[in-house]
Write a protein that holds these residues in place. Structure first.
Motif, PDB file in Angstrom:
ATOM      1  N   SER A 136       8.296   3.336   5.256  1.00 29.77           N
ATOM      2  CA  SER A 136       8.864   2.982   3.960  1.00 29.77           C
ATOM      3  C   SER A 136       7.829   2.341   3.046  1.00 29.77           C
ATOM      4  CB  SER A 136      10.040   2.020   4.152  1.00 29.77           C
ATOM      5  OG  SER A 136      10.594   1.645   2.914  1.00 29.77           O
ATOM      6  N   GLU A 137       6.974   1.459   3.606  1.00 28.00           N
ATOM      7  CA  GLU A 137       5.996   0.781   2.760  1.00 28.00           C
ATOM      8  C   GLU A 137       4.957   1.755   2.210  1.00 28.00           C
ATOM      9  OE1 GLU A 137       4.855  -0.163   7.125  1.00 28.00           O
ATOM     10  OE2 GLU A 137       6.671  -0.001   5.906  1.00 28.00           O
ATOM     11  N   MET A 138       4.644   2.796   2.959  1.00 31.25           N
ATOM     12  CA  MET A 138       3.689   3.785   2.476  1.00 31.25           C
ATOM     13  C   MET A 138       4.268   4.586   1.315  1.00 31.25           C
ATOM     14  SD  MET A 138       0.989   3.224   4.039  1.00 31.25           S
ATOM     15  CE  MET A 138       0.081   4.622   3.396  1.00 31.25           C
ATOM     16  N   LEU A 139       5.568   4.820   1.357  1.00 33.55           N
ATOM     17  CA  LEU A 139       6.218   5.522   0.249  1.00 33.55           C
ATOM     18  C   LEU A 139       6.219   4.649  -1.004  1.00 33.55           C
ATOM     19  CD1 LEU A 139       9.123   7.100   2.277  1.00 33.55           C
ATOM     20  CD2 LEU A 139       7.385   8.368   1.026  1.00 33.55           C
ATOM     21  N   PHE A 140       6.435   3.347  -0.819  1.00 33.79           N
ATOM     22  CA  PHE A 140       6.344   2.427  -1.949  1.00 33.79           C
ATOM     23  C   PHE A 140       4.944   2.465  -2.551  1.00 33.79           C
ATOM     24  CE2 PHE A 140      10.208  -0.011  -0.662  1.00 33.79           C
ATOM     25  CZ  PHE A 140      10.790  -0.069  -1.905  1.00 33.79           C
ATOM     26  N   VAL A 141       3.946   2.438  -1.682  1.00 34.49           N
ATOM     27  CA  VAL A 141       2.554   2.469  -2.140  1.00 34.49           C
ATOM     28  C   VAL A 141       2.270   3.756  -2.903  1.00 34.49           C
ATOM     29  CG1 VAL A 141       0.147   2.602  -1.394  1.00 34.49           C
ATOM     30  CG2 VAL A 141       1.686   0.935  -0.348  1.00 34.49           C
ATOM     31  N   GLY A 142       2.772   4.875  -2.380  1.00 37.79           N
ATOM     32  CA  GLY A 142       2.582   6.147  -3.065  1.00 37.79           C
ATOM     33  C   GLY A 142       3.176   6.137  -4.459  1.00 37.79           C
ATOM     34  N   VAL A 182     -13.075   5.869 -10.436  1.00 37.08           N
ATOM     35  CA  VAL A 182     -11.823   5.701  -9.693  1.00 37.08           C
ATOM     36  C   VAL A 182     -11.765   6.648  -8.497  1.00 37.08           C
ATOM     37  CG1 VAL A 182      -9.311   5.947  -9.805  1.00 37.08           C
ATOM     38  CG2 VAL A 182     -10.543   4.863 -11.683  1.00 37.08           C
ATOM     39  N   ASP A 183     -12.092   7.917  -8.717  1.00 38.17           N
ATOM     40  CA  ASP A 183     -12.014   8.893  -7.636  1.00 38.17           C
ATOM     41  C   ASP A 183     -13.097   8.675  -6.580  1.00 38.17           C
ATOM     42  OD1 ASP A 183     -10.062   9.958  -9.352  1.00 38.17           O
ATOM     43  OD2 ASP A 183     -10.471  11.988  -8.633  1.00 38.17           O
ATOM     44  N   ALA A 184     -14.287   8.272  -7.011  1.00 33.83           N
ATOM     45  CA  ALA A 184     -15.367   8.022  -6.058  1.00 33.83           C
ATOM     46  C   ALA A 184     -15.047   6.852  -5.139  1.00 33.83           C
ATOM     47  CB  ALA A 184     -16.674   7.751  -6.804  1.00 33.83           C
ATOM     48  N   SER A 185     -14.319   5.878  -5.654  1.00 30.31           N
ATOM     49  CA  SER A 185     -13.980   4.703  -4.842  1.00 30.31           C
ATOM     50  C   SER A 185     -13.146   5.080  -3.619  1.00 30.31           C
ATOM     51  CB  SER A 185     -13.218   3.681  -5.689  1.00 30.31           C
ATOM     52  OG  SER A 185     -11.916   4.156  -6.022  1.00 30.31           O
ATOM     53  N   VAL A 186     -12.398   6.182  -3.717  1.00 31.13           N
ATOM     54  CA  VAL A 186     -11.585   6.625  -2.577  1.00 31.13           C
ATOM     55  C   VAL A 186     -12.464   6.961  -1.379  1.00 31.13           C
ATOM     56  CG1 VAL A 186      -9.964   8.390  -1.769  1.00 31.13           C
ATOM     57  CG2 VAL A 186      -9.768   7.476  -4.086  1.00 31.13           C
ATOM     58  N   TYR A 192     -17.006   0.435   3.573  1.00 29.63           N
ATOM     59  CA  TYR A 192     -17.414  -0.966   3.532  1.00 29.63           C
ATOM     60  C   TYR A 192     -16.267  -1.962   3.726  1.00 29.63           C
ATOM     61  CZ  TYR A 192     -21.544   1.205   1.491  1.00 29.63           C
ATOM     62  OH  TYR A 192     -22.649   2.000   1.280  1.00 29.63           O
ATOM     63  N   ILE A 193     -15.045  -1.494   3.676  1.00 30.24           N
ATOM     64  CA  ILE A 193     -13.892  -2.399   3.773  1.00 30.24           C
ATOM     65  C   ILE A 193     -13.058  -2.042   4.998  1.00 30.24           C
ATOM     66  CG2 ILE A 193     -11.773  -3.169   2.618  1.00 30.24           C
ATOM     67  CD1 ILE A 193     -13.147  -2.628  -0.026  1.00 30.24           C
ATOM     68  N   SER A 194     -12.633  -3.051   5.728  1.00 25.28           N
ATOM     69  CA  SER A 194     -11.854  -2.826   6.945  1.00 25.28           C
ATOM     70  C   SER A 194     -10.517  -2.172   6.617  1.00 25.28           C
ATOM     71  CB  SER A 194     -11.613  -4.154   7.673  1.00 25.28           C
ATOM     72  OG  SER A 194     -10.914  -5.069   6.839  1.00 25.28           O
ATOM     73  N   LEU A 199      -6.244  -0.484   1.820  1.00 28.56           N
ATOM     74  CA  LEU A 199      -5.197  -0.002   0.927  1.00 28.56           C
ATOM     75  C   LEU A 199      -4.952  -0.973  -0.218  1.00 28.56           C
ATOM     76  CD1 LEU A 199      -3.212   2.314   0.505  1.00 28.56           C
ATOM     77  CD2 LEU A 199      -1.534   1.043   1.840  1.00 28.56           C
ATOM     78  N   PHE A 200      -4.913  -2.258   0.102  1.00 31.01           N
ATOM     79  CA  PHE A 200      -4.689  -3.280  -0.924  1.00 31.01           C
ATOM     80  C   PHE A 200      -5.813  -3.270  -1.955  1.00 31.01           C
ATOM     81  CE2 PHE A 200      -5.505  -7.616  -2.459  1.00 31.01           C
ATOM     82  CZ  PHE A 200      -4.299  -7.877  -3.087  1.00 31.01           C
TER      83      PHE A 200
END
Length: 227
Positions: A136-142, A182-186, A192-194, A199-200
C-alpha cells in the motif's frame, strides 16, 4: 486498498480534471498537443531506441556497467532532449495560442498521459486482480511521485513556451538541463545512498525541483512574460 485508490485518483482523476478544465477554457488543443508530444518523443522514439540498444548493443550494455554515473547522466539528458525538444517543436509549429494557460494545459496533458500510462493504467488493472502486487505504501509513493512529476511537466512546459514566445532557445536548454537532472538522479542516487533512505531522498528531490520550477512559472505569469 487506500494506496491503490490514491494512486488512481492522482494518475487518472487528476488528468481527467485537467481535461475538463481544458474544455472549460476552450483550449483542448493545448492539452492534446501535450499528450502527443509525450507519446511521440517517448513512446514512439526514445523508449524503442533505448530498448533496441539494450538488446543489440554490447557496447551500450558494457558502458552502463563500467560507467554508471556517466551512463545515468546520458540517459537522463536523453529524456530531457527528446521531451523538451518535442515540446518546443509542437509549441512552435502547432500551437497557435501561446498564453500562460496554454503552457499550463500543454504540461498537464504531457504529464497527465505519462501518469496514466506509468501508474494509472497498472493501478486500474490491479482492481480486477485477486492479488495485490504492490504494498500500500508503494502505491501511495507512486501517486505522490506522479503528482510532482505533473507539476514539473507543467513548469517545464511554461519555460519552453517562454522560449518560443521570446524566440530564445536558452529557455529550452534550461528545461533540458532540469529534466535531465531529475531523470539522471534516478540512476545516480542508488550508487551513493542506502536503500532504506533512497526512496525518501528521491521523492524529496523531485518535489523540491518540481515546486521550484512551478514557482518560477508563476513568476513568469506575474511578470506577464506570457499574456
Amino acid at each position: 486498498m487506500s494506496g491503490l485508490i490514491f494512486s488512481i485518483v492522482v494518475s487518472i482523476g487528476l488528468p481527467l480534471a485537467f481535461l475538463v478544465y481544458a474544455c472549460f477554457r476552450k483550449n483542448f488543443a493545448a492539452y492534446l498537443l501535450g499528450i502527443l508530444a509525450f507519446v511521440g518523443s517517448q513512446m514512439l522514439l526514445r523508449i524503442p531506441l533505448l530498448e533496441y540498444l539494450g538488446k543489440n548493443s554490447t557496447e551500450f550494455i558494457m558502458f552502463s556497467k563500467t560507467q554508471p554515473v556517466i551512463f545515468a547522466i546520458i540517459i537522463g539528458l536523453s529524456a530531457g532532449i527528446f521531451e523538451e525538444v518535442a515540446r518546443f517543436i509542437f509549441m512552435r509549429f502547432l500551437m497557435s495560442k501561446r498564453d500562460w494557460y496554454s503552457g499550463f494545459l500543454f504540461g498537464a496533458g504531457h504529464g497527465g498521459i505519462e501518469a496514466v500510462l506509468i501508474v494509472g493504467a497498472p493501478a486500474i488493472a490491479l482492481l480486477f486482480t485477486q492479488t495485490m502486487i504492490f504494498q500500500s505504501e508503494m502505491l501511495f509513493v507512486g501517486g505522490i511521485e506522479r503528482l510532482f512529476a505533473m507539476i514539473l511537466h507543467i513548469g517545464l512546459s511554461i519555460i519552453v513556451l517562454q522560449g518560443v514566445v521570446q524566440k530564445n532557445f536558452m529557455y529550452v536548454l534550461l528545461a533540458i538541463v532540469i529534466h535531465g537532472l531529475v531523470d539522471a538522479s534516478v540512476g545516480i542516487l542508488p550508487l551513493y545512498i542506502s536503500s532504506d533512505k533512497l526512496l525518501f531522498v528521491q521523492e524529496v528531490m523531485v518535489a523540491i525541483i518540481a515546486l521550484a520550477v512551478f514557482i518560477y512559472s508563476i513568476r513568469i505569469k506575474r511578470k506577464e512574460d506570457l499574456q
